[in-house]
Design a protein around this motif. Structure first.
Motif, PDB file in Angstrom:
ATOM      1  N   PHE A  70       0.641  -1.606  -0.149  1.00 29.67           N
ATOM      2  CA  PHE A  70      -0.133   0.172   0.254  1.00 29.67           C
ATOM      3  C   PHE A  70       0.924   1.054  -0.346  1.00 29.67           C
ATOM      4  N   THR A  71       0.768   1.975  -0.975  1.00 31.01           N
ATOM      5  CA  THR A  71       1.514   3.643  -0.973  1.00 31.01           C
ATOM      6  C   THR A  71       0.069   4.695  -0.583  1.00 31.01           C
ATOM      7  N   GLN A  72       1.049   5.309   1.046  1.00 27.77           N
ATOM      8  CA  GLN A  72      -0.416   5.732   1.989  1.00 27.77           C
ATOM      9  C   GLN A  72       0.015   7.859   1.234  1.00 27.77           C
ATOM     10  N   ASN A  73      -0.877   7.959   0.351  1.00 24.77           N
ATOM     11  CA  ASN A  73      -1.327   9.211  -0.052  1.00 24.77           C
ATOM     12  C   ASN A  73      -1.292   9.965  -1.996  1.00 24.77           C
ATOM     13  N   ILE A  74      -1.621   8.157  -1.847  1.00 27.86           N
ATOM     14  CA  ILE A  74      -1.105   7.960  -3.422  1.00 27.86           C
ATOM     15  C   ILE A  74      -1.963   8.819  -3.857  1.00 27.86           C
ATOM     16  N   GLN A  75      -3.618   8.890  -3.848  1.00 28.00           N
ATOM     17  CA  GLN A  75      -4.658   8.984  -4.492  1.00 28.00           C
ATOM     18  C   GLN A  75      -4.578  11.095  -4.522  1.00 28.00           C
ATOM     19  N   GLU A  76      -3.499  11.151  -3.764  1.00 28.31           N
ATOM     20  CA  GLU A  76      -3.176  12.493  -3.446  1.00 28.31           C
ATOM     21  C   GLU A  76      -2.211  13.208  -4.723  1.00 28.31           C
ATOM     22  N   ASP A 141      -5.778   1.034   6.144  1.00 25.71           N
ATOM     23  CA  ASP A 141      -6.059   1.228   7.507  1.00 25.71           C
ATOM     24  C   ASP A 141      -5.017   1.832   8.381  1.00 25.71           C
ATOM     25  N   GLN A 142      -4.424   0.677   8.378  1.00 24.21           N
ATOM     26  CA  GLN A 142      -3.048   1.568   9.366  1.00 24.21           C
ATOM     27  C   GLN A 142      -2.368   2.557   9.170  1.00 24.21           C
ATOM     28  N   TYR A 143      -1.986   2.677   8.285  1.00 20.77           N
ATOM     29  CA  TYR A 143      -1.158   4.154   7.713  1.00 20.77           C
ATOM     30  C   TYR A 143      -1.837   4.639   6.573  1.00 20.77           C
ATOM     31  N   GLN A 144      -3.217   4.561   6.308  1.00 17.04           N
ATOM     32  CA  GLN A 144      -2.747   6.154   5.542  1.00 17.04           C
ATOM     33  C   GLN A 144      -4.797   7.282   6.248  1.00 17.04           C
ATOM     34  N   LYS A 145      -4.521   8.442   6.962  1.00 26.28           N
ATOM     35  CA  LYS A 145      -6.038   8.806   7.189  1.00 26.28           C
ATOM     36  C   LYS A 145      -6.782   9.404   6.187  1.00 26.28           C
ATOM     37  N   ILE A 146      -7.782   9.003   6.455  1.00 25.61           N
ATOM     38  CA  ILE A 146      -9.596   9.105   5.985  1.00 25.61           C
ATOM     39  C   ILE A 146     -10.080   9.697   6.270  1.00 25.61           C
ATOM     40  N   PRO A 147     -10.339  10.743   5.204  1.00 27.45           N
ATOM     41  CA  PRO A 147     -10.269  10.632   4.285  1.00 27.45           C
ATOM     42  C   PRO A 147      -8.609  11.064   4.471  1.00 27.45           C
ATOM     43  N   GLY A 148      -9.077  10.938   2.532  1.00 20.69           N
ATOM     44  CA  GLY A 148      -7.106  11.781   2.524  1.00 20.69           C
ATOM     45  C   GLY A 148      -6.954  13.062   2.480  1.00 20.69           C
TER      46      GLY A 148
END
Length: 165
Positions: A70-76, A141-148
């Motif tokens: 999983f890549t954190q912040n990829i959708q940003e 769920d462990q590494y991404q703050k939702i919503p991005g």
């Protein structure tokens, strides 16, 4: 897109080619959501795999583990305008990938690898795909703050994180 994929060493490998590469000891990065997930996923990071299980079938045939990632912040990094409505309908009907994109923000990206899911000759491709999906959702769920959030992801570039984070 062809030249962009070549630049990133991406190949449009068939199932048989992927199995052969894995049997030779190569690692493959496979994106089960493909263009649909890249274009239409949003800041909530829901996986858009539908019933895709080809990647799991490839792993089973090659008798290799799957390493969830999983890549954190990829959708940003960038956003697409019109992720719903006409552009989504057009994509689903034709696989035509024309969607207005904006951004390419220099956000902080971190890629996390999960525990490998070992080869199990007694599991079906459907069950292995579901197991993989759960593993990736756990990493999310462990590494991404939702919503991005683009501004938060940009500010993370300036955070001081130790190597062991």
């Amino acid at each position: 897109m062809k030249y962009l994929f070549q630049l990133g060493a991406c190949i449009p490998g068939s199932k048989d080619e992927c199995v052969e590469m894995l049997k030779k000891g190569y690692l493959l990065g496979i994106s089960p959501g493909g263009a649909r997930e890249a274009l239409f996923s949003d800041e909530h990071y829901n996986l858009l795999w539908c019933k895709r299980k080809g990647f799991a079938q490839v792993a089973l045939e090659a008798k290799v583990p799957i390493i969830p990632m999983f890549t954190q912040n990829i959708q940003e990094v960038c956003r697409g305008a019109g992720r719903k409505g006409l552009f989504r309908w057009l994509y689903e009907k034709t696989r035509f990938t024309c969607i207005p994109i904006y951004g390419y923000f220099p956000v902080k990206l971190r890629t996390y690898l999960g525990e490998p899911i070992p080869y199990d000759p007694n599991i079906t491709a459907e069950k292995l795909a579901e197991k993989t999906k759960v593993a990736i959702e756990n990493l999310r769920d462990q590494y991404q703050k939702i919503p991005g959030n683009i501004l938060r992801a940009l500010s993370e570039r300036f955070d001081k994180h130790h190597k062991n984070d």
